[in-house]
Design an enzyme around this catalytic site. Sequence first.
Site, short mmCIF file in Angstrom:
data_model
loop_
_atom_site.label_atom_id
_atom_site.label_comp_id
_atom_site.label_asym_id
_atom_site.label_seq_id
_atom_site.Cartn_x
_atom_site.Cartn_y
_atom_site.Cartn_z
N PRO A 45 0.98 -1.27 -0.13
CA PRO A 45 -0.03 -0.03 0.08
C PRO A 45 0.91 1.30 -0.20
O PRO A 45 1.98 1.22 0.53
CB PRO A 45 -0.68 0.02 1.28
CG PRO A 45 -0.18 -1.06 2.19
CD PRO A 45 0.80 -1.94 1.16
N ASP A 46 0.38 2.26 -0.67
CA ASP A 46 1.12 3.55 -0.43
C ASP A 46 0.58 4.17 0.78
O ASP A 46 0.05 3.56 1.70
CB ASP A 46 0.90 4.41 -1.53
CG ASP A 46 -0.53 4.92 -1.68
OD1 ASP A 46 -0.96 5.45 -2.77
OD2 ASP A 46 -1.44 4.71 -0.81
N PHE A 47 1.04 5.50 0.87
CA PHE A 47 0.54 5.98 2.49
C PHE A 47 -0.64 6.78 2.34
O PHE A 47 -1.34 6.71 3.44
CB PHE A 47 1.65 7.10 2.90
CG PHE A 47 3.35 6.20 2.97
CD1 PHE A 47 4.01 6.09 2.00
CD2 PHE A 47 3.47 5.47 4.20
CE1 PHE A 47 5.21 5.14 2.12
CE2 PHE A 47 4.57 4.90 4.51
CZ PHE A 47 5.45 4.74 3.38
N ARG A 48 -0.79 7.66 1.28
CA ARG A 48 -1.67 8.67 1.52
C ARG A 48 -2.94 8.38 0.47
O ARG A 48 -4.02 9.41 0.48
CB ARG A 48 -1.19 10.25 1.12
CG ARG A 48 -0.10 10.36 2.36
CD ARG A 48 0.70 11.67 2.14
NE ARG A 48 1.55 11.94 3.27
CZ ARG A 48 2.71 11.41 3.08
NH1 ARG A 48 2.99 10.50 2.27
NH2 ARG A 48 3.37 11.53 4.30
N ASN A 119 11.12 5.08 -1.44
CA ASN A 119 10.48 3.97 -0.90
C ASN A 119 11.58 3.03 0.13
O ASN A 119 12.63 3.12 -0.28
CB ASN A 119 10.18 2.96 -2.11
CG ASN A 119 8.87 3.65 -2.94
OD1 ASN A 119 8.36 4.54 -2.25
ND2 ASN A 119 8.71 3.33 -4.18
N ASP A 121 11.25 -0.45 0.30
CA ASP A 121 10.82 -1.82 -0.13
C ASP A 121 11.92 -2.30 -0.79
O ASP A 121 12.02 -3.59 -1.08
CB ASP A 121 9.52 -1.85 -0.94
CG ASP A 121 9.46 -1.18 -2.18
OD1 ASP A 121 8.49 -0.45 -2.36
OD2 ASP A 121 10.59 -0.79 -2.75
N HIS A 138 14.79 7.93 2.08
CA HIS A 138 14.37 7.74 3.34
C HIS A 138 14.87 6.29 4.02
O HIS A 138 14.04 5.77 4.82
CB HIS A 138 12.77 7.62 3.08
CG HIS A 138 12.21 8.92 2.68
ND1 HIS A 138 10.88 9.25 2.43
CD2 HIS A 138 12.68 9.99 2.88
CE1 HIS A 138 10.86 10.50 2.27
NE2 HIS A 138 11.80 11.01 2.31
N CYS A 146 20.86 -0.08 16.67
CA CYS A 146 20.29 0.35 18.12
C CYS A 146 20.20 1.73 17.94
O CYS A 146 21.08 2.38 17.54
CB CYS A 146 21.34 -0.23 19.40
SG CYS A 146 20.89 0.57 20.55
N SER A 211 3.57 11.59 -4.22
CA SER A 211 2.55 12.69 -3.69
C SER A 211 3.45 14.04 -3.48
O SER A 211 2.97 15.12 -3.63
CB SER A 211 1.70 12.66 -2.30
OG SER A 211 2.78 12.34 -1.50
#
Length: 278
Positions: A45-48, A119, A121, A138, A146, A211
């Site tokens: 799924p995407d986020f928005r 992404n 993934d 990201h 840690c 987006s």
Amino acid sequence: VDESRPPQTLSERTVKALADYILSGKVSKIVVMTGAGISTSAGIPDFRSPETGLYANLARLNLPYAEAVFDIAYFRENPEPFYALAHELYPGKFRPTVTHSFIRLLYDKGLLLKLFTQNIDCLEREAGVPDDKIVEAHGSFARQSCIDCTRPYPREDIERHINAKEIPRCPVCKGLVKPEIVFFGEQLPAAFFENRTLPMQADLCIVLGTSLSVQPFASLPGMIRESTPRLLINKERVGGLGSGTDDVLLLEDCDSGVRKLAKACGWLEELEALWSKT
Ligand code: APR
Ligand code: ZN
């Protein structure tokens, strides 16, 4: 129409003219910028997106607000929601899409200057885009450490914990272990800042499935020279794209948009063959 200059209308002619520009020999430095929209057809799924987006479906984790699941301060208090999500998102269960293969095809043709992805993934890697061509702005699930003493944590241990739905802790200082995904409140990797002016060298910018709502990544398409065409393939218009004189908008599914461009370039069979082997 001066075929060598990228077009300004939103029609098939546009794709044709863009393909002619790519094939003209004048293009060798394409910068690609991607977001979650290129992995939705892989089942992530995407986020928005309103109905299907991750942030619309986290109610079961009773978060104070959806993005808390990726907030470092919240994670320190309550790592459970993130690890519940990590169980669903962990790489290895998903196959790259034809859009990921299109980016690999650009690389194979010596046209890819750099891919900036938001992404986590790792599907671009799995599609065969080499590490030195990718900036994971990201972070990703590729490494974990840690959050207190920053010691690296073994991959097999975090996988075991995620599968067992347990929270991994640092064996030395008992701090929380976290994959090196950039959480809200954390710095982006040095590689992002080292490469963020690279788009100025691009002779074509392709923005796919994002987006453009999170800074500083969202500022990347604005780094492009005024004379460099920008192509957006996205279900909705985003980030001021379309306002530039040489912007081209394909407001549709990424997979169908890249197939349209590949076909116009005479690369469709090659793309399908590449994807079928992925
Ligand atoms: N084809 C084309 N566009 C699509 C598709 C598709 N199959 N699926 C989704 N989209 C579009 C959506 O319409 C939306 O504009 O892709 C975009 C996805 O936007 P987001 O869900 O906001 O994902 P993204 O832009 O990657 O989010 C950026 O936000 O939460 C943070 O760190 C997280 O990297 C993420 C960042
Ligand atoms: Zn530690």
